[in-house]
Design a protein around this motif. Structure first.
Motif, PDB file in Angstrom:
ATOM      1  N   ILE A 182       0.797  -1.210  -0.142  1.00  0.00           N
ATOM      2  CA  ILE A 182      -0.255  -0.041  -0.174  1.00  0.00           C
ATOM      3  C   ILE A 182       0.932   1.240  -0.342  1.00  0.00           C
ATOM      4  O   ILE A 182       0.645   2.226  -0.813  1.00  0.00           O
ATOM      5  CB  ILE A 182      -0.773  -0.134   1.101  1.00  0.00           C
ATOM      6  CG1 ILE A 182      -1.855  -1.224   1.197  1.00  0.00           C
ATOM      7  CG2 ILE A 182      -1.835   1.297   1.438  1.00  0.00           C
ATOM      8  CD1 ILE A 182      -2.849  -1.365   2.232  1.00  0.00           C
ATOM      9  N   HIS A 183       1.813   1.302   0.870  1.00  0.00           N
ATOM     10  CA  HIS A 183       2.857   2.345   0.732  1.00  0.00           C
ATOM     11  C   HIS A 183       3.513   2.464  -0.472  1.00  0.00           C
ATOM     12  O   HIS A 183       3.765   3.707  -1.026  1.00  0.00           O
ATOM     13  CB  HIS A 183       4.049   1.952   1.873  1.00  0.00           C
ATOM     14  CG  HIS A 183       4.921   3.211   2.189  1.00  0.00           C
ATOM     15  ND1 HIS A 183       4.378   4.652   2.343  1.00  0.00           N
ATOM     16  CD2 HIS A 183       6.200   3.404   2.002  1.00  0.00           C
ATOM     17  CE1 HIS A 183       5.387   5.421   2.661  1.00  0.00           C
ATOM     18  NE2 HIS A 183       6.415   4.666   2.069  1.00  0.00           N
ATOM     19  N   LEU A 184       4.076   1.554  -1.249  1.00  0.00           N
ATOM     20  CA  LEU A 184       4.686   1.685  -2.486  1.00  0.00           C
ATOM     21  C   LEU A 184       3.799   2.333  -3.741  1.00  0.00           C
ATOM     22  O   LEU A 184       4.208   3.031  -4.363  1.00  0.00           O
ATOM     23  CB  LEU A 184       4.985   0.311  -3.173  1.00  0.00           C
ATOM     24  CG  LEU A 184       6.407  -0.183  -2.250  1.00  0.00           C
ATOM     25  CD1 LEU A 184       6.658  -1.558  -2.800  1.00  0.00           C
ATOM     26  CD2 LEU A 184       7.445   0.886  -2.748  1.00  0.00           C
ATOM     27  N   THR A 185       2.363   1.936  -3.539  1.00  0.00           N
ATOM     28  CA  THR A 185       1.450   2.419  -4.545  1.00  0.00           C
ATOM     29  C   THR A 185       1.349   3.718  -4.307  1.00  0.00           C
ATOM     30  O   THR A 185       1.096   4.670  -5.150  1.00  0.00           O
ATOM     31  CB  THR A 185       0.179   1.522  -4.380  1.00  0.00           C
ATOM     32  OG1 THR A 185      -0.251   1.874  -3.078  1.00  0.00           O
ATOM     33  CG2 THR A 185       0.234   0.251  -4.800  1.00  0.00           C
ATOM     34  N   THR A 186       1.396   4.322  -2.938  1.00  0.00           N
ATOM     35  CA  THR A 186       1.034   5.758  -2.632  1.00  0.00           C
ATOM     36  C   THR A 186       2.377   6.619  -3.205  1.00  0.00           C
ATOM     37  O   THR A 186       2.076   7.548  -3.705  1.00  0.00           O
ATOM     38  CB  THR A 186       0.980   5.774  -1.137  1.00  0.00           C
ATOM     39  OG1 THR A 186      -0.360   5.128  -0.722  1.00  0.00           O
ATOM     40  CG2 THR A 186       0.701   7.447  -0.824  1.00  0.00           C
ATOM     41  N   LEU A 187       3.478   5.990  -2.769  1.00  0.00           N
ATOM     42  CA  LEU A 187       4.718   6.434  -3.442  1.00  0.00           C
ATOM     43  C   LEU A 187       4.984   6.788  -4.754  1.00  0.00           C
ATOM     44  O   LEU A 187       5.214   7.861  -5.518  1.00  0.00           O
ATOM     45  CB  LEU A 187       5.932   5.861  -2.768  1.00  0.00           C
ATOM     46  CG  LEU A 187       6.145   5.971  -1.344  1.00  0.00           C
ATOM     47  CD1 LEU A 187       7.601   4.939  -1.159  1.00  0.00           C
ATOM     48  CD2 LEU A 187       6.422   7.338  -0.745  1.00  0.00           C
ATOM     49  N   PHE A 188       4.198   5.568  -5.532  1.00  0.00           N
ATOM     50  CA  PHE A 188       4.153   5.595  -7.033  1.00  0.00           C
ATOM     51  C   PHE A 188       3.337   6.745  -7.625  1.00  0.00           C
ATOM     52  O   PHE A 188       3.986   7.913  -8.412  1.00  0.00           O
ATOM     53  CB  PHE A 188       3.607   4.380  -7.608  1.00  0.00           C
ATOM     54  CG  PHE A 188       3.491   4.339  -8.817  1.00  0.00           C
ATOM     55  CD1 PHE A 188       2.301   4.755  -9.450  1.00  0.00           C
ATOM     56  CD2 PHE A 188       4.609   4.162  -9.986  1.00  0.00           C
ATOM     57  CE1 PHE A 188       1.944   4.305 -10.775  1.00  0.00           C
ATOM     58  CE2 PHE A 188       4.235   4.006 -11.304  1.00  0.00           C
ATOM     59  CZ  PHE A 188       2.879   4.325 -11.702  1.00  0.00           C
ATOM     60  N   ILE A 189       2.072   7.139  -7.322  1.00  0.00           N
ATOM     61  CA  ILE A 189       1.210   7.959  -7.561  1.00  0.00           C
ATOM     62  C   ILE A 189       1.668   9.259  -7.380  1.00  0.00           C
ATOM     63  O   ILE A 189       1.621  10.308  -7.927  1.00  0.00           O
ATOM     64  CB  ILE A 189      -0.148   7.748  -7.063  1.00  0.00           C
ATOM     65  CG1 ILE A 189      -1.333   8.346  -7.951  1.00  0.00           C
ATOM     66  CG2 ILE A 189      -0.406   7.809  -5.878  1.00  0.00           C
ATOM     67  CD1 ILE A 189      -1.382   8.030  -9.538  1.00  0.00           C
ATOM     68  N   ASP A 190       2.312   9.473  -6.058  1.00  0.00           N
ATOM     69  CA  ASP A 190       2.729  10.839  -5.527  1.00  0.00           C
ATOM     70  C   ASP A 190       3.934  11.297  -6.389  1.00  0.00           C
ATOM     71  O   ASP A 190       3.882  12.384  -6.922  1.00  0.00           O
ATOM     72  CB  ASP A 190       3.295  10.789  -4.134  1.00  0.00           C
ATOM     73  CG  ASP A 190       2.119  10.474  -3.102  1.00  0.00           C
ATOM     74  OD1 ASP A 190       2.205  10.458  -1.963  1.00  0.00           O
ATOM     75  OD2 ASP A 190       0.783  11.008  -3.456  1.00  0.00           O
ATOM     76  N   SER A 191       4.764  10.236  -6.917  1.00  0.00           N
ATOM     77  CA  SER A 191       6.023  10.598  -7.614  1.00  0.00           C
ATOM     78  C   SER A 191       5.371  11.157  -9.110  1.00  0.00           C
ATOM     79  O   SER A 191       6.148  12.012  -9.735  1.00  0.00           O
ATOM     80  CB  SER A 191       6.967   9.478  -7.819  1.00  0.00           C
ATOM     81  OG  SER A 191       7.297   9.086  -6.576  1.00  0.00           O
ATOM     82  N   LEU A 192       4.444  10.515  -9.583  1.00  0.00           N
ATOM     83  CA  LEU A 192       3.994  10.660 -10.881  1.00  0.00           C
ATOM     84  C   LEU A 192       3.291  12.130 -10.850  1.00  0.00           C
ATOM     85  O   LEU A 192       3.597  13.030 -11.790  1.00  0.00           O
ATOM     86  CB  LEU A 192       2.758   9.555 -11.312  1.00  0.00           C
ATOM     87  CG  LEU A 192       2.297   9.538 -12.689  1.00  0.00           C
ATOM     88  CD1 LEU A 192       3.626   9.621 -13.551  1.00  0.00           C
ATOM     89  CD2 LEU A 192       1.204   8.443 -12.843  1.00  0.00           C
ATOM     90  N   LYS A 193       2.730  12.471  -9.639  1.00  0.00           N
ATOM     91  CA  LYS A 193       2.195  13.831  -9.562  1.00  0.00           C
ATOM     92  C   LYS A 193       3.277  14.802  -9.473  1.00  0.00           C
ATOM     93  O   LYS A 193       3.183  15.938  -9.807  1.00  0.00           O
ATOM     94  CB  LYS A 193       1.381  14.007  -8.349  1.00  0.00           C
ATOM     95  CG  LYS A 193      -0.075  13.216  -8.623  1.00  0.00           C
ATOM     96  CD  LYS A 193      -0.895  13.106  -7.263  1.00  0.00           C
ATOM     97  CE  LYS A 193      -2.306  12.331  -7.364  1.00  0.00           C
ATOM     98  NZ  LYS A 193      -3.254  12.271  -6.071  1.00  0.00           N
ATOM     99  N   ASP A 194       4.293  14.461  -8.734  1.00  0.00           N
ATOM    100  CA  ASP A 194       5.492  15.547  -8.607  1.00  0.00           C
ATOM    101  C   ASP A 194       6.016  15.718 -10.187  1.00  0.00           C
ATOM    102  O   ASP A 194       6.394  16.808 -10.679  1.00  0.00           O
ATOM    103  CB  ASP A 194       6.674  14.896  -7.869  1.00  0.00           C
ATOM    104  CG  ASP A 194       6.130  14.886  -6.400  1.00  0.00           C
ATOM    105  OD1 ASP A 194       6.848  14.206  -5.687  1.00  0.00           O
ATOM    106  OD2 ASP A 194       5.481  15.589  -5.867  1.00  0.00           O
ATOM    107  N   ALA A 195       6.277  14.610 -11.038  1.00  0.00           N
ATOM    108  CA  ALA A 195       6.689  14.864 -12.376  1.00  0.00           C
ATOM    109  C   ALA A 195       5.750  15.639 -13.057  1.00  0.00           C
ATOM    110  O   ALA A 195       5.975  16.639 -13.771  1.00  0.00           O
ATOM    111  CB  ALA A 195       6.827  13.561 -13.106  1.00  0.00           C
ATOM    112  N   GLU A 196       4.538  15.386 -12.923  1.00  0.00           N
ATOM    113  CA  GLU A 196       3.541  16.210 -13.566  1.00  0.00           C
ATOM    114  C   GLU A 196       3.583  17.688 -13.320  1.00  0.00           C
ATOM    115  O   GLU A 196       3.576  18.787 -13.862  1.00  0.00           O
ATOM    116  CB  GLU A 196       2.185  15.831 -13.578  1.00  0.00           C
ATOM    117  CG  GLU A 196       1.045  16.655 -14.296  1.00  0.00           C
ATOM    118  CD  GLU A 196      -0.402  15.957 -13.902  1.00  0.00           C
ATOM    119  OE1 GLU A 196      -0.837  15.982 -12.835  1.00  0.00           O
ATOM    120  OE2 GLU A 196      -0.991  15.556 -15.104  1.00  0.00           O
ATOM    121  N   THR A 197       3.724  18.115 -11.715  1.00  0.00           N
ATOM    122  CA  THR A 197       3.840  19.270 -11.415  1.00  0.00           C
ATOM    123  C   THR A 197       5.160  20.054 -11.879  1.00  0.00           C
ATOM    124  O   THR A 197       5.055  21.406 -12.294  1.00  0.00           O
ATOM    125  CB  THR A 197       3.977  19.191  -9.825  1.00  0.00           C
ATOM    126  OG1 THR A 197       2.826  18.633  -9.367  1.00  0.00           O
ATOM    127  CG2 THR A 197       4.028  20.603  -9.098  1.00  0.00           C
TER     128      THR A 197
END
Length: 439
Positions: free
Chosen positions: A46-61
């Motif tokens: 669960i923690h890895l999936t959260t880190l994954f989506i947060d990183s994708l949002k950081d790249a988009e930002t």
């Protein structure tokens, strides 16, 4: 059978029973450790999936920031986010953490891989266009909203993975509790048998040893003022007490571990606030109560302004202090029935129950803003907390948790873009701007 042989049989059974109890104690402990290990693995997923989506949002930002400003510094979060996205995906894909529900979880990962590649390709294409001096073409490509479409699809698949893993976590908890209860019952049964056998042995010894001895000594003075020896005082009561104490301590240890695991799974480690695990369930319950009482539910989406600058300039210790102090201050002004969550990074979510009108919400927001007026002392620095708040209401804006959270997030983006306000209520006019970058 002679007395000697009878004693041998009883003592043999007693020893066997003792070792059975010891073996059950050992088995319970090993079984508990195994199931706790499996639950920890599920939480890691669960923690890895959260880190994954947060990183994708950081790249988009980072991409959005570069397109709007052409400032190369925005490319740093973009490249860092891109690397982390690939890293966390590989960890999820190559690990053995995901549970196999008819291979459904792995199929979802493959779909995420396809969407992730398309999303990263779209981000890269827009950046390359902007670098070549054709920013207008890049912005046109962004406005096609394919990137948002990919993000929504990825987020939906991630949520399904998290939900599936959360269900597996709950199933393991239930299985753990059942196994613990079953093993404990077996221990109790074995212990009960041991006690009964001990009592029988007491009666046996009393009947075959002490009674005859008492007859032999009937014409003498009673020892110690005529009091007879209490057989219960000389059998293995100390040993039994030790076993009972050991079982009690072991049970307490398992209970504490279970309680700690439950808390860790559902709370943020840094701020001790609830995390996303039970967020949707809590919102659902609040909506159900609101329907019964003809009241409203409010979702406040809070984002700390300029948090990244604090982390970059002063370090993660300062950032962690700001997060902890923000969480403390937010929680201090809420009513007893309200709840504040840390949902990731510098984002918090507040659930307000039993709302009768918007003035109730305004009072809470006023208290929140007042609570952060005083700066935080960090070494020789004064850190000022600033937040942007988005508000969404049930039933006006949405009827389900996901949509309420999304609406409050959109409103928060709008508040963050407007330097003159700290908060914004959601309205449909914001939907056309929901893909704008975070300010």
């Amino acid at each position: 059978m002679s007395l000697r042989n009878k004693l041998k049989v009883i003592l043999s059974i007693l020893f066997i029973t003792f070792f059975v109890n010891f073996y059950l104690s050992y088995t319970l402990e090993k079984d508990s450790e195994s199931k706790i290990y499996m639950m920890e693995n599920t939480q890691k997923t669960i923690h890895l999936t959260t880190l994954f989506i947060d990183s994708l949002k950081d790249a988009e930002t980072g991409q959005r920031g570069f397109l709007l400003t052409l400032d190369p510094s925005y490319l740093e979060p973009y490249y860092a986010g891109t690397k982390k996205v690939i890293l966390y995906y590989d960890l999820l894909h190559n690990s053995k953490l995901l549970h196999n529900y008819g291979d459904e979880q792995h199929k979802r990962l493959e779909k995420i891989k396809i969407l992730m590649d398309k999303k990263l390709k779209e981000l890269n294409e827009t950046i390359q266009l902007a670098k070549k001096g054709t920013r207008s073409e890049a912005i046109k490509l962004v406005k096609r909203n394919l990137g948002q479409y990919y993000m929504d699809k990825i987020d939906n698949l991630i949520q399904k993975i998290i939900q599936t893993e959360a269900m597996e976590l709950q199933r393991k908890k239930d299985e753990y509790i059942f196994t613990k209860s079953r093993n404990f019952t077996l221990m109790v049964v074995a212990l009960t048998f041991f006690i009964l056998l001990s009592l029988y042995m007491v009666i046996f010894i009393n009947s075959y040893l002490f009674n005859p001895l008492e007859l032999l000594l009937s014409n003498t003075h009673k020892i110690d003022k005529g009091e007879t020896i209490d057989v219960k005082d000389i059998v293995s009561q100390d040993e039994m007490g030790y076993l009972l104490s050991s079982f009690y301590k072991m049970s307490q240890k398992v209970y504490i571990r279970e309680k700690k695991l439950n808390y860790t799974a559902s709370h943020d480690e840094l701020t001790s606030l609830p995390n996303r695990v039970n967020l949707h369930e809590d919102i659902d319950l609040a909506i159900l109560e609101a329907k019964k009482n003809n009241l409203k539910v409010a979702i406040l989406f809070l984002d700390l302004n300029k948090f990244k600058a604090v982390n970059d300039n002063l370090g993660h210790e300062a950032g962690d202090l700001m997060l902890k102090e923000s969480a403390k201050r937010f929680a201090s002004v809420l009513r007893s029935d309200d709840k504040v969550f840390r949902i990731g990074g510098d984002e918090f979510l507040i659930l307000l129950k039993d709302i009768s009108n918007s003035s109730d919400i305004d009072r809470v927001i006023e208290q929140l803003l007042l609570s952060i007026q005083d700066p935080i002392e960090y070494k020789s620095h004064k850190l000022q907390i600033s937040v942007s708040i988005g508000v969404a209401l049930f039933p006006e804006d949405a009827n389900i948790p996901d949509e309420l959270i999304k609406a409050s997030d959109i409103a928060m983006y709008a508040a963050k873009k407007d330097n003159k306000i700290n908060f914004r209520y959601f309205d449909n006019s914001l939907l056309n701007r929901s893909s704008d970058k975070r300010g």
